[in-house]
Design an enzyme around this catalytic site. Structure first.
Site: not given
Ligand code: GDP
Ligand code: MN
Length: 385
Positions: A107, A195
């Site tokens: 992530y 993101e």
């Protein structure tokens, strides 16, 4: 403004970040043509501004043309719901990309931390699930670091982040480069959020952005012409598009009560009061200081074009804009658009008595005047129900 996955990935590619090869398609035929170009197996991905598409059935792997066609048709037809019941979203476009063989899912994100007045980088070896879930399951696995905007993010600092996140040894440099490139994309495009979840390590140990979520600061769009074009394209909510064209501050919400106020603060409190009265606002709409007939016509047209809206609340406080001017605006607006649903007006402040008298005299159909904000909220909730 939020970009679709493939639009965000185009920014990544321009910044030098590896992304799977892919094509956009908006119907099953085009999806098959795209799949033939990227090769099989490929992934058919719904382009909607929603997280958790995988779980919602918006992402499917196709082994051949037949499967690509079937998945494309199914996904384009589907009403997709987010993990917290958001939506429904319907994809108008698909992104068809070559399937990746995944060794690890990480992530990575950058957000503008307004409180700290700095970008905040986050990195974790636990990708694929959303960041809240990572933070909950294993807070230590989420490495967070503020970036000094005057210094930027260098390779060494980025690599330290990757080391702290305990990523695989052999990809530390690769991930560090991606972070530096992401930071460049973030600043170059005036993003407030980027993101990448998951940022994968492929079976050939390459670091690849498999997903993207990008938000661009609307106030900076004027210096990104190429992005403004994206904005006008399909995929945007029709009310938000209308609002943009007419220069109205509008945010779509989930409920069925249209809300119009003048001034952002009053709009916000109106949303709260409607919620307090047991209702669900359909939008935030700030008619601004003007609130003349044109502004009210625009607002009414935007609000009533949302099929979910069942009743409307006008909450106006006359300040520099006098109440009687607003009343004139409302009366004129009714001559130009028929809202065709109950409208509750609460009007206070400068010249409000005169204004209320004018509205009473005009006898507008299905228009209800209330004296207080709470009374108005209760009335509109009842009329909507
Ligand atoms: P999201 O669910 O909206 O966040 O969409 P993502 O693009 O992140 O995809 C969700 C998940 O699907 C990823 O975390 C992967 O596990 C899986 N996925 C997506 N593309 C591929 C692919 O090409 N190959 C494999 N094996 N899995 C994929
Ligand atoms: Mn994702």
């Amino acid at each position: 403004m939020d970009l679709l996955e493939y639009q965000g990935k185009q920014l990544f590619a321009r910044a030098g970040i590896a992304i799977p090869r892919g094509r956009v398609a908006s119907d099953p035929d085009a999806a098959v043509a795209a799949a033939e170009e990227v090769g099989y197996p490929c992934v058919v991905k719904a382009q909607v501004q929603m997280g958790g598409r995988g779980k919602a059935g918006g992402i499917k792997i196709a082994a051949d043309a037949e499967a690509a066609r079937a998945h494309a048709g199914e996904i384009l037809d589907k009403e997709l719901r987010g993990p917290h019941g958001e939506g429904p979203f319907v994809a108008r476009e698909l992104w068809i990309e070559e399937a990746s063989e995944i060794d690890a899912e990480y992530y990575a994100s950058l957000i503008l931390d307004r409180a700290a007045k700095r970008p905040l980088a986050m990195l974790s070896r636990m990708g694929g699930m959303d960041v809240e879930e990572i933070a909950e399951r294993d807070p230590d696995a989420l490495v967070r670091r503020h970036i000094d905007p005057s210094a930027g993010l260098g390779e060494a600092e980025a690599k330290q982040l990757a080391i702290d996140a305990e990523l695989d040894e052999d990809v530390l440099d690769g991930v560090a480069s991606v972070l530096v490139q992401l930071y460049a994309a973030f600043t170059d495009n005036d993003a407030t959020l980027i993101e990448v979840n998951p940022l994968i390590v492929s079976s050939s140990r390459d670091v690849v952005a498999l997903d993207s979520k990008v938000t661009i600061d609307d106030s900076a769009l004027f210096r990104h012409e190429e992005l403004s074009e994206i904005h006008d394209g399909p995929g945007e909510d029709p009310q938000e598009q209308m609002a943009k064209e007419r220069g109205v501050t509008y945010v779509k919400l989930d409920g069925d009560i249209g809300v119009l106020g003048n001034g952002a603060g009053l709009c916000m409190s109106t949303l709260d009061v409607v919620a307090n009265a047991g209702g669900k606002p359909a939008n935030f709409l700030d008619a601004g200081g003007g609130s003349k007939a044109d502004a009210i016509v625009d607002a009414l047209e935007i609000i009533t074009s949302d099929p979910k809206v069942k009743a409307i609340l006008f909450n106006i406080f006359g300040g520099i804009t006098r109440g009687d001017e607003v009343a004139t605006g409302i009366i004129e607006a009714y001559q130009r658009v028929d809202p065709d649903m109950p409208v509750v007006v609460r009007l206070d402040g400068t010249n409000s008595e005169e204004a209320l008298g004018m509205l009473a005299d005009a006898e507008l159909p299905n228009l209800h005047v209330e004296r207080t904000m709470l009374g108005a909220a209760r009335a509109v909730v009842e009329l909507a129900g």
